[in-house]
Design an enzyme around this catalytic site. Structure first.
Site, PDB file in Angstrom:
ATOM      1  CD  GLU A  45       4.792   4.303 -64.528  1.00 30.31           C
ATOM      2  OE1 GLU A  45       3.720   4.111 -65.230  1.00 30.31           O
ATOM      3  OE2 GLU A  45       5.871   4.858 -64.340  1.00 30.31           O
ATOM      4  CG  ASP A  72       3.714  -0.256 -55.248  1.00 29.08           C
ATOM      5  OD1 ASP A  72       2.492   0.596 -55.982  1.00 29.08           O
ATOM      6  OD2 ASP A  72       3.574   0.160 -54.706  1.00 29.08           O
ATOM      7  N   GLY A  73       6.164   1.499 -57.304  1.00 28.07           N
ATOM      8  CA  GLY A  73       7.842   1.522 -56.450  1.00 28.07           C
ATOM      9  C   GLY A  73       7.335   1.502 -54.883  1.00 28.07           C
ATOM     10  CG  ASP A  90       7.349  12.929 -61.731  1.00 27.40           C
ATOM     11  OD1 ASP A  90       6.537  13.763 -61.629  1.00 27.40           O
ATOM     12  OD2 ASP A  90       8.612  13.198 -62.766  1.00 27.40           O
ATOM     13  CB  THR A  94      -5.177   9.693 -64.173  1.00 30.67           C
ATOM     14  OG1 THR A  94      -4.532   9.900 -64.899  1.00 30.67           O
ATOM     15  CG2 THR A  94      -6.699  10.684 -64.641  1.00 30.67           C
TER      16      THR A  94
END
Length: 235
Positions: A45, A72-73, A90, A94
Site C-alpha cells: 500500500e 509503490d506496487g 485493487d 483519487t
C-alpha cells in the site's frame, strides 16, 4: 466484488503465497486470513494513512502470515525476489475523475513484471471499476487487451452487486470454460479447501469471451496509457 478475489483458487488448488496490491479497508487480506490460514499474504500500500486507518478502524492486524509493505506496487515488484501463486490488484487513487487506476499499474510492462513474479501455475486478479458494456467499457476493453498481450488466457467476473469487473489472467495455457470452472469449484468446496459460502454463486459470473470493446480499445504501455481519458467517457 472482493469475493471474486477468491476465484484464483479455480486455477490453483494449492495457493501458498499471495501478493495484494492496494489495502483499502483490508477486507480481502482479512478474508484470506479467515478462510485460508496457511496462506502467506504480502500487502503493498503506497499511502501510509490508508495503512493507519485500516489498522485503527477496520481491524487489520499484521501477523507472521500478513505483512504490510508501504511502497509503490511496481517498485515493490522490481525490488523483491518473491514468487507468488496469486497477485491481487485493487490499487486505486483519487483524481478529478473520481477513483482512478494508477497508470504505472495498468501497462503491458507492468503485467510482464508481475508475470515474472508468478509461479508456473500463477494467477493475476485485477479489479477494475467499470462495466463490459456502458460505463467505462473502453477501459475494460483496454485492460483486457493489455493483459492478453502478456498472459495466455484472460477471463472476467462482472460483479453482480456493483460496477466492478474482476479480471483473472493465468500463466497456464490450458483453456477454461464455464463448465470447467464449475467442476473445479465443486472440487474445492467438497474438499473443504474453499469455505466461502457464496463461492459457487460468484463462479456463475465467469466469462471466457473478450468484451465487445477489446478490439477497438488502446493497448496500454508505459509510453501510452491514457487512463484519465478512458475514465471520463461512459463508453
Amino acid at each position: 466484488y472482493t469475493e471474486y478475489f477468491q476465484m484464483p483458487w479455480l486455477w490453483n488448488h494449492d495457493i501458498k503465497r499471495v501478493l495484494m496490491e492496494g489495502l483499502g479497508g483490508g477486507s480481502t487480506p482479512r478474508a484470506y486470513q479467515h478462510y485460508y490460514t496457511n496462506v502467506m499474504v504480502d500487502v503493498v500500500e503506497i499511502d501510509p494513512v490508508v495503512v493507519e486507518v485500516a489498522k485503527k478502524y477496520f481491524t487489520v492486524a499484521e501477523t507472521p502470515k500478513l505483512i504490510i509493505h508501504t511502497n509503490d506496487g511496481r517498485v515493490f515488484l522490481r525490488q523483491t525476489t518473491n514468487i507468488y501463486d496469486v497477485i491481487l490488484m485493487d490499487a486505486y487513487s483519487t483524481t478529478r475523475y473520481g477513483s482512478s487506476l494508477p497508470r504505472q499499474l495498468t501497462t503491458k510492462e507492468f503485467f510482464t513484471l508481475a508475470s515474472q513474479h508468478l509461479s508456473t501455475n500463477g494467477v493475476l486478479a485485477y479489479n477494475v471499476i467499470g462495466q463490459i458494456q456502458g460505463f467505462r467499457a473502453t477501459l475494460i476493453g483496454a485492460m483486457y487487451r493489455t493483459l492478453s498481450e502478456v498472459f495466455p488466457h484472460v477471463y472476467m467476473f462482472p460483479a453482480v452487486e456493483s460496477q466492478n469487473v474482476v479480471f483473472v489472467a493465468t500463466k497456464s495455457a490450458e483453456p477454461f470454460n464455464y463448465l470447467r470452472a464449475a467442476v473445479e469449484a465443486h472440487k474445492l468446496i467438497d474438499s473443504g479447501t474453499v469455505t466461502l459460502p457464496t463461492f459457487s454463486l460468484r463462479v456463475k459470473s465467469f466469462l471466457d469471451q473478450p468484451p465487445p470493446t477489446a478490439s477497438t480499445s488502446p493497448l496500454l504501455t508505459d509510453d501510452y496509457a491514457p487512463i484519465d481519458s478512458l475514465l471520463q467517457g461512459t463508453q
